[in-house]
Design an enzyme around this catalytic site. Sequence first.
Site, PDB file in Angstrom:
ATOM      1  N   LYS A 492       0.837  -1.194   0.000  1.00 29.67           N
ATOM      2  CA  LYS A 492       0.000   0.000   0.000  1.00 29.67           C
ATOM      3  C   LYS A 492       0.876   1.249   0.000  1.00 29.67           C
ATOM      4  O   LYS A 492       2.093   1.170   0.198  1.00 29.67           O
ATOM      5  CB  LYS A 492      -0.940   0.006   1.206  1.00 29.67           C
ATOM      6  CG  LYS A 492      -0.235   0.053   2.552  1.00 29.67           C
ATOM      7  CD  LYS A 492      -1.237   0.037   3.700  1.00 29.67           C
ATOM      8  CE  LYS A 492      -0.516   0.111   5.050  1.00 29.67           C
ATOM      9  NZ  LYS A 492      -1.467   0.189   6.172  1.00 29.67           N
ATOM     10  N   TYR A 716      16.878  31.062   3.432  1.00 32.67           N
ATOM     11  CA  TYR A 716      15.834  31.982   3.862  1.00 32.67           C
ATOM     12  C   TYR A 716      15.963  32.363   5.339  1.00 32.67           C
ATOM     13  O   TYR A 716      16.353  31.552   6.178  1.00 32.67           O
ATOM     14  CB  TYR A 716      14.452  31.344   3.665  1.00 32.67           C
ATOM     15  CG  TYR A 716      13.975  31.241   2.246  1.00 32.67           C
ATOM     16  CD1 TYR A 716      13.734  30.006   1.658  1.00 32.67           C
ATOM     17  CD2 TYR A 716      13.742  32.385   1.491  1.00 32.67           C
ATOM     18  CE1 TYR A 716      13.280  29.900   0.354  1.00 32.67           C
ATOM     19  CE2 TYR A 716      13.289  32.295   0.190  1.00 32.67           C
ATOM     20  CZ  TYR A 716      13.051  31.047  -0.379  1.00 32.67           C
ATOM     21  OH  TYR A 716      12.601  30.946  -1.668  1.00 32.67           O
TER      22      TYR A 716
END
Length: 821
Positions: A492, A716
């Site tokens: 899955k 940043y």
Amino acid sequence: MEYTIKEIARITGATYEKLIPATISVLLTDSRRLSVPEESLFFALKTKTNNGQKYIRELYNLRVRNFIVNERLPEFNEMPDANFLVVKDTLKALQRLVAHHRKRFNIPVIGITGSNGKTIVKEFLYQLLHKDFNIVRSPRSYNSQIGVPLSVWQMNEKHTLGIFEAGISQPDEMDRLQPIIAPTIGIITNIGEAHQENFFSVNEKCLEKLLLFKDCEAIIYDGDNTFISHSIEAACLSHKAIAWSRIDSDAPLFIESIQKKENETTIVCTLLGLSIQYTIPFVDDASIENVIHCLALMLYLKPTSVHDPFKFAKLEQVAMRLEVKEGINNCLIINDTYNSDLNSLDIALDFLQTRSAGKKLKKTLILSDILQSGTLPKSLYKKIADLVRRRGINRIIGIGKDLKEFSHFFDIEKEFYLTTKEFIQSNAVRKFKEEIILIKGSRRFHFEEISELLEKKVHETILEVNLDSVVHNFNYYRSKLNPETKMICMVKAFGYGAGSHELAKTLQEHRCDYLAVAVADEGEELRKEGISIPIMVMNPEFSSFNVLFDNQLEPEVYSFRLLDALIKETERKGITYYPIHIKIDTGMHRLGFQPQDIPLIYEKLKDQSGLTVRSVFSHLAGSDNQVLDDFTRQQYERFIKAASTLEEKLGYKILKHILNSGGIERFPEYQMDMVRLGIGLYGISVSNEKGLHPVTTLKTTILQIQEVKKGESISYNRTSFVNRDSRIGVLPIGYADGFNRHLGNGNGIVVVNGRRCPTIGNICMDICMIDVTDIDAAEGDTVILFGDELPVNEIAEQLHTIPYEIFTSVSSRVKRVYYQE
């Protein structure tokens, strides 16, 4: 902006049985875009192919309590705490509400319409004016009957300028959009043949578009376009017209000259008698025209804003329609599959010409049939052939019935195919070499498949998947089991991030007994890839029954509601003895029947023939935790009692299983008939066993090494500084690829040439930085983010999470490379 539900009922003219006080700030037309249920008002729009009312129950379960519908249904009585406003037409109600909202604001509003360039002009204006105004604008290209009201609804008291685009495809549509935008200034970009099929003539379509400007104080347009000029006169709007011109020196904005260079264009113009020069970073005709529209608008709206030519030099191309990418075999790909009409084709061909300047590349056009042109095919494709010839195209590849029929109009090198599939399957797709290729097609032809084949794959971040390790780990766990014990392997969540298709093929080859996926769609994809062994679906949805049955997928059944629905559906379809897997909740308290439900489960199953129980199982809550061993044993005892009771009552053999990966390692005595292998398959031991091999390695390369002086900051927000002269490596991987942002600023490490290096600065969306000052590193070197040299467990501990999250976070844009030794 907020409205009470009572105000909305009054504005829309809705009827209702009762009104429960509520405040609305979000208008919802797509149930998939729900974000703030308590403040959302859902408009159950009815179209030719769908009806929004069928999503009301789903939204109600997600805490939405306010709905506008076109009829009251009996099922609404089951939702007594919800408001249902009934109107004749839900779309008109949406538009009426937002038109009312628009009237609350007395600010300049720019309305943009035309066949091409609306979104580009809007985004250019935003770039040019965002420092002068607080701007609200259409998101992306929201210019439809639904998109426009959703755009205008964003307006609030803080905004000082609105910029909205409006598109139409049928008569009478603009009349409905006009009061919603209510522009004070209008721009008409151009008129082409897009959506022409629903109009009697191009004149009719142009006049329909001009309805947007009936209450404007000014209309900006190209005065040299005689068709638009005549249409404005016919619409009695000449007194509002502000035309720019390349010919008329008396025009408010007179374009004296346009001088194109390799990568930029200089526009010399006269603005109200003042001569000024602008340089823009574009050379294609469409961008130049769009910039001039903006210049004229700015001259009218705020004349001082045109006195700074540098803002025009900083304009950035709007990445929306034309994409330029490196292609295979030294080709250059221009991907323009956003729309397809004669006018946009001309624009794209002009763009191709500018991109091919100075390059010795053959010019090739891959073109689909042009749909919804409103022109007879014979006339249309004769025009296209003339246009292609004028633009100097060397070769055309046409795809579609009409292009093939009228292929004789093209007197250049040519190939024609009926479908995209036919072209892809031909040898032609492998023969491109040193060409500039324009891919131009209507969406229904799925030209993205062609683009994908021709693009050069340049992303240097990959996830390597060692299929030999998959087999080793599978056999490692199988060696702990009795020969007759079956194994279910969990694939899955895209095979825990590793890619379910290749893993499933490998496991099937090595005689895995069962595969397990989360939802039916995952199982369907495996069937399409040729997987034939049994597949168990752990979380089947009620809407997936057809997918289950059509693909022989075996559902987990965890509730009476699901059991009853499956029984009913098998009876309706005439299906018999379809295998299911009954889940018992023995203490996990997630999904599952309670042990005391066994008698009722039997009662429901005994007199029907649609379903048969293939297995009964439960899930251990703490098999990997020694502290919880007593609870694990309690779970086993509860389960074996319930499972045995069900098997005895049904009177046939049922497979029983409770062990997961941790259970196989620590409680092999509880293996019973079957076990479920999950995280262990991917090389992670919950009890630190040493026999497993890592399956995946996430790696990238060093793009650049920056020499950074002591005291400088990295990335940043200046969260990291270097305390010495440093060498900083830049990597093409960021949080959008699955490299967790919390690993920045030295919290994470990577491996370069066998040496560990810390991260530095904030992790960006697509980029991160590492400190390579103390190691021998060069641009292009390989970087390991997890794998043999840097175990996932170590990263998970650093992030206070589990390996599952690390694996499944690797983005789908990271290419998977499978290999076997």
